[in-house]
Design a protein around this motif. Sequence first.
Motif, short mmCIF file in Angstrom:
data_model
loop_
_atom_site.label_atom_id
_atom_site.label_comp_id
_atom_site.label_asym_id
_atom_site.label_seq_id
_atom_site.Cartn_x
_atom_site.Cartn_y
_atom_site.Cartn_z
N GLN A 18 0.83 -1.20 0.00
CA GLN A 18 0.00 0.00 0.00
C GLN A 18 0.87 1.25 0.00
OE1 GLN A 18 -2.00 -1.00 3.64
NE2 GLN A 18 -3.80 -1.76 2.55
N ALA A 19 0.40 2.26 -0.72
CA ALA A 19 1.07 3.56 -0.77
C ALA A 19 0.02 4.64 -0.56
CB ALA A 19 1.75 3.76 -2.12
N THR A 20 0.44 5.78 -0.03
CA THR A 20 -0.47 6.90 0.18
C THR A 20 -0.24 7.93 -0.90
OG1 THR A 20 -0.43 6.54 2.56
CG2 THR A 20 -1.13 8.71 1.81
N ILE A 21 -1.31 8.33 -1.56
CA ILE A 21 -1.22 9.39 -2.55
C ILE A 21 -1.13 10.71 -1.78
CG2 ILE A 21 -2.40 10.56 -4.46
CD1 ILE A 21 -3.84 7.85 -4.97
N PRO A 22 -0.11 11.52 -2.04
CA PRO A 22 0.04 12.77 -1.30
C PRO A 22 -1.22 13.64 -1.38
CG PRO A 22 2.01 12.31 -2.55
CD PRO A 22 0.98 11.30 -2.99
N LYS A 23 -1.51 14.34 -0.28
CA LYS A 23 -2.72 15.14 -0.15
C LYS A 23 -2.87 16.15 -1.29
CE LYS A 23 -5.26 18.11 2.98
NZ LYS A 23 -5.29 18.79 4.27
N ALA A 24 -1.78 16.83 -1.66
CA ALA A 24 -1.86 17.84 -2.72
C ALA A 24 -2.36 17.22 -4.03
CB ALA A 24 -0.51 18.51 -2.93
N LEU A 25 -1.91 16.01 -4.34
CA LEU A 25 -2.35 15.34 -5.56
C LEU A 25 -3.79 14.87 -5.45
CD1 LEU A 25 0.85 13.33 -6.47
CD2 LEU A 25 -0.12 15.27 -7.70
N ARG A 26 -4.17 14.33 -4.26
CA ARG A 26 -5.57 13.91 -4.06
C ARG A 26 -6.50 15.10 -4.25
NH1 ARG A 26 -3.60 11.67 0.79
NH2 ARG A 26 -5.03 13.02 1.93
N GLU A 27 -6.14 16.24 -3.68
CA GLU A 27 -6.98 17.43 -3.81
C GLU A 27 -7.02 17.93 -5.26
OE1 GLU A 27 -5.32 20.09 -0.91
OE2 GLU A 27 -6.50 19.20 0.73
N LYS A 28 -5.87 17.98 -5.90
CA LYS A 28 -5.80 18.48 -7.27
C LYS A 28 -6.66 17.66 -8.22
CE LYS A 28 -2.62 19.56 -11.01
NZ LYS A 28 -1.23 19.71 -11.42
N PHE A 29 -6.65 16.32 -8.03
CA PHE A 29 -7.36 15.45 -8.96
C PHE A 29 -8.70 14.96 -8.44
CE2 PHE A 29 -3.00 15.36 -10.40
CZ PHE A 29 -3.18 15.58 -11.76
N GLY A 30 -9.14 15.49 -7.29
CA GLY A 30 -10.47 15.17 -6.78
C GLY A 30 -10.63 13.73 -6.34
N ILE A 31 -9.58 13.16 -5.74
CA ILE A 31 -9.65 11.78 -5.26
C ILE A 31 -10.15 11.81 -3.82
CG2 ILE A 31 -8.33 9.70 -4.75
CD1 ILE A 31 -6.38 10.58 -6.98
N ASP A 32 -11.34 11.28 -3.60
CA ASP A 32 -11.92 11.26 -2.26
C ASP A 32 -11.33 10.14 -1.43
OD1 ASP A 32 -13.65 13.39 -2.80
OD2 ASP A 32 -15.16 12.05 -3.66
N THR A 33 -11.33 10.34 -0.12
CA THR A 33 -10.90 9.28 0.79
C THR A 33 -12.01 9.03 1.79
OG1 THR A 33 -9.82 10.89 2.22
CG2 THR A 33 -8.44 9.79 0.61
N PRO A 34 -12.42 7.80 2.04
CA PRO A 34 -11.94 6.65 1.26
C PRO A 34 -12.49 6.74 -0.16
CG PRO A 34 -13.68 5.96 2.74
CD PRO A 34 -13.40 7.41 3.04
N GLY A 35 -11.81 6.12 -1.07
CA GLY A 35 -12.22 6.18 -2.45
C GLY A 35 -11.50 5.13 -3.28
N GLU A 36 -11.64 5.24 -4.58
CA GLU A 36 -11.05 4.28 -5.49
C GLU A 36 -10.41 5.01 -6.66
OE1 GLU A 36 -14.64 2.13 -6.40
OE2 GLU A 36 -14.05 0.52 -5.06
N VAL A 37 -9.40 4.38 -7.24
CA VAL A 37 -8.73 4.89 -8.44
C VAL A 37 -8.48 3.72 -9.38
CG1 VAL A 37 -7.59 6.83 -7.27
CG2 VAL A 37 -6.43 4.63 -7.41
N PHE A 38 -8.33 4.03 -10.66
CA PHE A 38 -7.83 3.03 -11.61
C PHE A 38 -6.32 3.00 -11.44
CE2 PHE A 38 -11.55 4.48 -14.24
CZ PHE A 38 -12.24 3.28 -14.23
N ILE A 39 -5.70 1.82 -11.54
CA ILE A 39 -4.25 1.73 -11.56
C ILE A 39 -3.87 0.72 -12.64
CG2 ILE A 39 -4.17 0.04 -9.68
CD1 ILE A 39 -1.51 1.49 -8.82
N TYR A 40 -2.95 1.11 -13.50
CA TYR A 40 -2.54 0.24 -14.60
C TYR A 40 -1.15 0.62 -15.07
CZ TYR A 40 -4.34 4.30 -17.20
OH TYR A 40 -4.58 5.57 -17.67
N GLU A 41 -0.59 -0.24 -15.90
CA GLU A 41 0.75 -0.01 -16.45
C GLU A 41 0.59 0.50 -17.87
OE1 GLU A 41 4.14 -0.91 -18.96
OE2 GLU A 41 2.31 -2.08 -19.03
N GLU A 42 1.38 1.52 -18.21
CA GLU A 42 1.36 2.06 -19.56
C GLU A 42 2.75 2.57 -19.90
OE1 GLU A 42 -0.55 6.05 -20.98
OE2 GLU A 42 -2.09 4.48 -21.11
#
Length: 101
Positions: A18-42
């Motif tokens: 597990q990793a924590t997404i820094p608060k500034a990035l969560r706020e900038k991209f509107g990621i709610d906590t608790p919440g979900e994100v897509f994660i993939y390799e590209e």
Amino acid sequence: MSSSTREPEVVRISQKGQATIPKALREKFGIDTPGEVFIYEEDGRIIVEPIPSLEELGGIHADTDRERGEVLERVRELKREERRREDGRADRLRPTDSEGK
């Protein structure tokens, strides 16, 4: 302290991966906590992408680069997978009849 999100930030990975997404990035991209994100390799990189809310998906069909309903169906698929995992965990934790006697 700068509010810029362009500077790399070291994030610790727990033993569970597990990793924590820094608060500034969560706020900038509107990621709610608790919440979900897509994660993939590209292209050899790990991509973390916010999952749009159903309200944000309202005009998704106007995008000509996507198949009709593609994003909404992917969100629904992820929700179904999560529900199946949670149901499986609940089943494993539920006592059996032989345990209660």
